[in-house]
Design a protein around this motif. Structure first.
Motif: not given
Length: 462
Positions: A113-116, A121-125, A137-139, A270-278
């Protein structure tokens, strides 16, 4: 909710290598990947499939142009495009399934799945939330385009679409004369397409050694690729499945256009970091979209690291792999290291082009005294035997100490030859060290030794 020592977000070369190294170091590890297969862009729609097509079309070129010279007579093969794409997919599947095997072997959980990152300390999938002491982060990255260009992945394509066209186009315009554009342009030129490369700058392969760049363009032109240099693309119009690329020449601001069945937009990534909630967890970003990290790949948020195309530096799979291993070492309490001065780059056309370290242009700008040893593949017996005597090896060393500062190769097997110099540079070797090392005959690698000899009293076969 599962608890992990490390969760890596992204299953590409940086991510899966990081996960494997973490597991090897005794950390309970999971890797988040939303694709149906592991390996990221590189294995699925990048490095690996493009090399399959490059290999297949090189064999076609050999059959059409060189077999008869070697006494291999017969009708030239016809192209079964559907079968070639099947072969490409089989290569992809073999590699991606290999990563799945390595995950099982190292007891790494694949969180599909796609993570955020909802909080530190938490990752949602999907609907599941997992705890992690450390997050990496290795997106990766995604293709970037230009204003006025709408990608449909049918007529106007990125590298992803170019790998799976439903037919071989009669004509193709490649926007951008970088690695991706030249590799894919080379593939379709060999398949019979009329390929024109449109580039904003006045030289292909920006950042490459100038002498190599000029020779590379001449060789590709002989192979049938056309080049329009110094051209700023204004937009692409699509009508009846045909595309018109409109551009302006920078030298006189005149406008022109060119039509093609397919347009490949190869203007970088370009870097892809969309949806991670950084932003929500305090991860600082850089102006060009990369994640800001320190010398240990730590972001501004404690316990969150970033590597690969998502951070600064060359967007290369092997750079991401090195960072993946290094950050795993850091997380495990060890010392992680990447030597950014010795990261090779390769273009997998024929001939191949490879480089590592400094260019002459960069050294001149820095005012550093240097010397150059150069050797043409025309003097290499093995290269002549396989019809690949175009190109040369160019070795650059410090003028006073003879320490190797860089190497630039255009010729057969350049992507493999460059690593001799990478190892030499890691050990701080001199050009003389390479020159005094026995090289097997007949091999392409003898050209590297001859270039090293040319840094001293002179090459033997020049």
């Amino acid at each position: 909710m599962a608890d992990y020592d490390v969760i890596v977000i992204g299953g590409g070369p940086g991510g899966y290598v990081c996960a494997i190294r973490c597991a090897q170091l005794g950390l309970k590890t999971a890797c988040v990947e939303g694709r149906d297969s592991l390996g990221g862009t590189c294995l699925n729609v990048g490095c690996i499939p493009s090399k399959a097509l490059l290999h297949a079309t090189h064999q076609l070129h050999e059959a059409e142009h060189n077999f008869a010279k070697m006494g291999l007579k017969g009708k030239s093969p016809s192209v079964d495009w559907k079968q070639m794409l099947t072969y490409k997919q089989e290569v992809i599947d073999g590699n991606t399934k290999g990563i799945e095997f390595l995950f099982k072997k190292n007891k790494i959980d694949w969180l599909k799945g796609w993570g955020s990152i909802p909080e530190a300390g938490k990752v949602k999938v999907g609907e599941d939330v997992h705890n992690a002491k450390s997050i990496v982060i290795a997106t990766g990255s995604e293709p970037s385009s230009l204003p006025g260009i709408e990608i449909d992945e049918k007529t106007v394509v990125t590298s992803t679409g170019a790998l799976s066209l439903n037919k071989i186009p009669k004509s193709m315009v490649v926007i951008g004369a970088g690695v991706i554009g030249l590799e894919m342009g080379s593939v379709y030129a060999r398949l019979g397409a009329d390929v024109t490369v449109v580039e904003y700058l006045d030289a292909i392969t920006p950042g490459m050694d100038g002498e190599v760049s000029k020779n590379f363009q001449k060789i590709l032109s002989k192979q049938g690729l056309k080049f329009v240099m110094g051209a700023a693309v204004q937009g692409v119009d699509v009508k009846n499945s045909k595309a018109t690329v409109n551009y302006q020449l920078r030298k006189d601001e005149s406008n022109a256009s060119i039509e093609a069945e397919t347009v490949l937009v190869a203007t970088g990534r370009k870097p892809y970091t969309d949806g991670l909630g950084l932003e929500g967890v305090g991860v600082e970003m850089l102006p060009r979209g990369q994640v800001k990290t320190d010398a240990h790949w730590q972001t501004s948020a404690k316990g969150i690291y970033a590597i690969g195309d998502a951070v600064t530096g060359p967007m290369l799979a092997h750079k991401a792999e090195d960072e993946g291993m290094a950050v795993a070492e850091v997380i495990a309490g060890k010392h992680g290291h990447v030597n950014y001065e010795v990261i090779p780059s390769v273009i997998y056309t024929t001939p191949e082009v490879a480089s590592v370290g400094q260019t002459e242009e960069a050294l001149k700008q820095d005012g550093r005294a240097y010397k150059v040893g150069k050797f043409s593949f025309m003097g290499n017996g093995r290269a002549k035997a396989v019809f690949q005597s175009d190109g040369f090896v160019k070795l650059i060393a410090d003028k006073e100490t003879d320490r190797i500062l860089g190497c630039h190769i255009i010729g057969p097997g350049a992507g493999d030859l460059i690593h001799e110099i990478c190892v030499a540079m890691e050990f701080g070797a001199s050009a003389q060290d390479v020159a005094l090392t026995c090289h097997a005959h007949p091999t392409f690698s003898e050209a590297v030794r001859e270039a090293a000899l040319a840094c001293g009293d002179g090459a033997i076969h020049a």
